[in-house]
Design a protein around this motif. Structure first.
Motif, mmCIF file in Angstrom:
data_model
loop_
_atom_site.group_PDB
_atom_site.id
_atom_site.type_symbol
_atom_site.label_atom_id
_atom_site.label_comp_id
_atom_site.label_asym_id
_atom_site.label_seq_id
_atom_site.Cartn_x
_atom_site.Cartn_y
_atom_site.Cartn_z
ATOM 1 N N ASN A 103 39.466 48.514 57.143
ATOM 2 C CA ASN A 103 39.587 48.993 55.762
ATOM 3 C C ASN A 103 40.419 48.027 54.923
ATOM 4 O OD1 ASN A 103 38.041 51.329 56.017
ATOM 5 N ND2 ASN A 103 39.761 52.514 56.772
ATOM 6 N N VAL A 104 41.519 47.549 55.492
ATOM 7 C CA VAL A 104 42.374 46.597 54.785
ATOM 8 C C VAL A 104 41.604 45.302 54.533
ATOM 9 C CG1 VAL A 104 44.448 45.161 54.999
ATOM 10 C CG2 VAL A 104 44.547 47.590 55.593
ATOM 11 N N SER A 105 40.898 44.818 55.538
ATOM 12 C CA SER A 105 40.132 43.578 55.396
ATOM 13 C C SER A 105 39.040 43.723 54.345
ATOM 14 C CB SER A 105 39.507 43.166 56.735
ATOM 15 O OG SER A 105 40.492 42.671 57.593
ATOM 16 N N TYR A 106 38.361 44.854 54.339
ATOM 17 C CA TYR A 106 37.302 45.064 53.360
ATOM 18 C C TYR A 106 37.881 45.034 51.945
ATOM 19 C CZ TYR A 106 33.431 47.058 50.764
ATOM 20 O OH TYR A 106 32.440 47.262 49.844
ATOM 21 N N ALA A 107 39.032 45.670 51.754
ATOM 22 C CA ALA A 107 39.677 45.662 50.439
ATOM 23 C C ALA A 107 40.052 44.231 50.049
ATOM 24 C CB ALA A 107 40.906 46.562 50.449
ATOM 25 N N LYS A 108 40.555 43.449 51.006
ATOM 26 C CA LYS A 108 40.916 42.051 50.722
ATOM 27 C C LYS A 108 39.676 41.251 50.327
ATOM 28 C CE LYS A 108 44.882 41.345 53.778
ATOM 29 N NZ LYS A 108 45.323 40.618 54.986
ATOM 30 N N ILE A 109 38.579 41.463 51.051
ATOM 31 C CA ILE A 109 37.345 40.724 50.764
ATOM 32 C C ILE A 109 36.866 41.035 49.346
ATOM 33 C CG2 ILE A 109 34.885 40.545 51.342
ATOM 34 C CD1 ILE A 109 35.779 40.881 54.315
ATOM 35 N N LYS A 110 36.884 42.300 48.976
ATOM 36 C CA LYS A 110 36.461 42.673 47.624
ATOM 37 C C LYS A 110 37.357 42.014 46.575
ATOM 38 C CE LYS A 110 35.536 46.962 46.674
ATOM 39 N NZ LYS A 110 35.492 48.442 46.634
ATOM 40 N N GLU A 111 38.660 42.047 46.803
ATOM 41 C CA GLU A 111 39.602 41.450 45.862
ATOM 42 C C GLU A 111 39.403 39.938 45.773
ATOM 43 O OE1 GLU A 111 44.355 40.695 45.829
ATOM 44 O OE2 GLU A 111 43.704 42.721 46.357
ATOM 45 N N GLN A 112 39.235 39.303 46.922
ATOM 46 C CA GLN A 112 39.063 37.850 46.948
ATOM 47 C C GLN A 112 37.734 37.433 46.315
ATOM 48 O OE1 GLN A 112 39.653 37.408 51.155
ATOM 49 N NE2 GLN A 112 41.809 36.877 50.922
ATOM 50 N N MET A 113 36.702 38.230 46.507
ATOM 51 C CA MET A 113 35.412 37.925 45.876
ATOM 52 C C MET A 113 35.519 38.017 44.354
ATOM 53 S SD MET A 113 33.024 36.965 47.946
ATOM 54 C CE MET A 113 31.536 37.262 47.021
ATOM 55 N N MET A 114 36.273 38.988 43.863
ATOM 56 C CA MET A 114 36.464 39.098 42.419
ATOM 57 C C MET A 114 37.227 37.879 41.905
ATOM 58 S SD MET A 114 34.839 41.671 41.339
ATOM 59 C CE MET A 114 35.431 41.568 39.673
ATOM 60 N N GLY A 115 38.223 37.432 42.655
ATOM 61 C CA GLY A 115 38.964 36.236 42.264
ATOM 62 C C GLY A 115 38.068 35.011 42.226
ATOM 63 N N ALA A 116 37.193 34.896 43.217
ATOM 64 C CA ALA A 116 36.260 33.765 43.255
ATOM 65 C C ALA A 116 35.297 33.832 42.070
ATOM 66 C CB ALA A 116 35.491 33.754 44.573
ATOM 67 N N LYS A 117 34.844 35.029 41.771
ATOM 68 C CA LYS A 117 33.938 35.205 40.630
ATOM 69 C C LYS A 117 34.652 34.816 39.335
ATOM 70 C CE LYS A 117 31.494 38.739 38.058
ATOM 71 N NZ LYS A 117 31.456 40.161 37.765
ATOM 72 N N ASP A 118 35.893 35.259 39.197
ATOM 73 C CA ASP A 118 36.661 34.941 37.994
ATOM 74 C C ASP A 118 36.919 33.433 37.878
ATOM 75 O OD1 ASP A 118 36.702 37.628 37.381
ATOM 76 O OD2 ASP A 118 38.751 37.950 38.087
ATOM 77 N N ALA A 119 37.119 32.765 39.005
ATOM 78 C CA ALA A 119 37.361 31.316 38.996
ATOM 79 C C ALA A 119 36.070 30.536 38.743
ATOM 80 C CB ALA A 119 37.984 30.879 40.322
ATOM 81 N N PHE A 120 34.936 31.115 39.081
ATOM 82 C CA PHE A 120 33.664 30.424 38.926
ATOM 83 C C PHE A 120 33.304 30.206 37.456
ATOM 84 C CE2 PHE A 120 29.014 30.165 38.704
ATOM 85 C CZ PHE A 120 28.803 29.106 39.557
ATOM 86 N N THR A 121 33.627 31.167 36.604
ATOM 87 C CA THR A 121 33.264 31.076 35.186
ATOM 88 C C THR A 121 33.886 29.852 34.510
ATOM 89 O OG1 THR A 121 32.912 33.460 35.095
ATOM 90 C CG2 THR A 121 33.254 32.328 32.988
ATOM 91 N N PRO A 122 35.210 29.627 34.638
ATOM 92 C CA PRO A 122 35.762 28.416 34.019
ATOM 93 C C PRO A 122 35.261 27.129 34.684
ATOM 94 C CG PRO A 122 37.519 29.735 35.009
ATOM 95 C CD PRO A 122 36.252 30.498 35.144
ATOM 96 N N PHE A 123 34.984 27.192 35.983
ATOM 97 C CA PHE A 123 34.415 26.019 36.670
ATOM 98 C C PHE A 123 33.070 25.668 36.059
ATOM 99 C CE2 PHE A 123 31.551 24.753 40.279
ATOM 100 C CZ PHE A 123 31.925 23.424 40.309
ATOM 101 N N LEU A 124 32.227 26.658 35.867
ATOM 102 C CA LEU A 124 30.914 26.428 35.268
ATOM 103 C C LEU A 124 31.063 25.892 33.841
ATOM 104 C CD1 LEU A 124 27.838 26.607 35.489
ATOM 105 C CD2 LEU A 124 28.011 28.967 34.682
#
Length: 125
Positions: free
Chosen positions: A44-65
């Protein structure tokens, strides 16, 4: 081409999010997983981390693009030596943002591998 690829990345990220949520919903409802309560808690903890980290990656992708588009636009207007020199700071910015996206995705993969390890453990007796 950049916008097309960004759409592919966004669609894949949404697909992964949806399938992850479906997996965890099914997993919680099944509760006959044979995993110990401790392992279930870690998942459960890992799943929450994965969701949070994926959102961070998504947020970082926009300025990269956006940085890539800036470079593309500038080079589309001026491929002279002066144009290349002018583009250098934009390229450096894009590279830094690429590094941010990469490190965020690496963190996601590390957590996914941790989950794989937890799921590979023998069921509780």
């Amino acid at each position: 081409a950049l916008e097309e690829q960004a759409g592919v990345v966004r669609a894949r990220a949404q697909e992964m999010k949806d399938s992850g949520e479906a997996f965890f919903k099914e997993w919680h409802e099944g509760s006959g997983t044979g995993l110990s309560a401790e392992t279930q808690g870690k998942l459960n903890v890992s799943y929450a981390k994965i969701k949070e980290q994926m959102m961070g990656a998504k947020d970082a992708f926009t300025p990269f693009l956006a940085s890539l588009k800036d470079v593309h636009t500038l080079l589309g207007l001026d491929l002279t030596e002066k144009g290349l020199q002018t583009a250098a700071p934009l390229v450096a910015k894009a590279q830094a943002r690429a590094g941010d996206v990469k490190s965020r995705l690496t963190a996601v993969m590390d957590e996914v591998n941790a989950v794989r390890g937890l799921l590979a453990q023998k069921p509780a007796s």
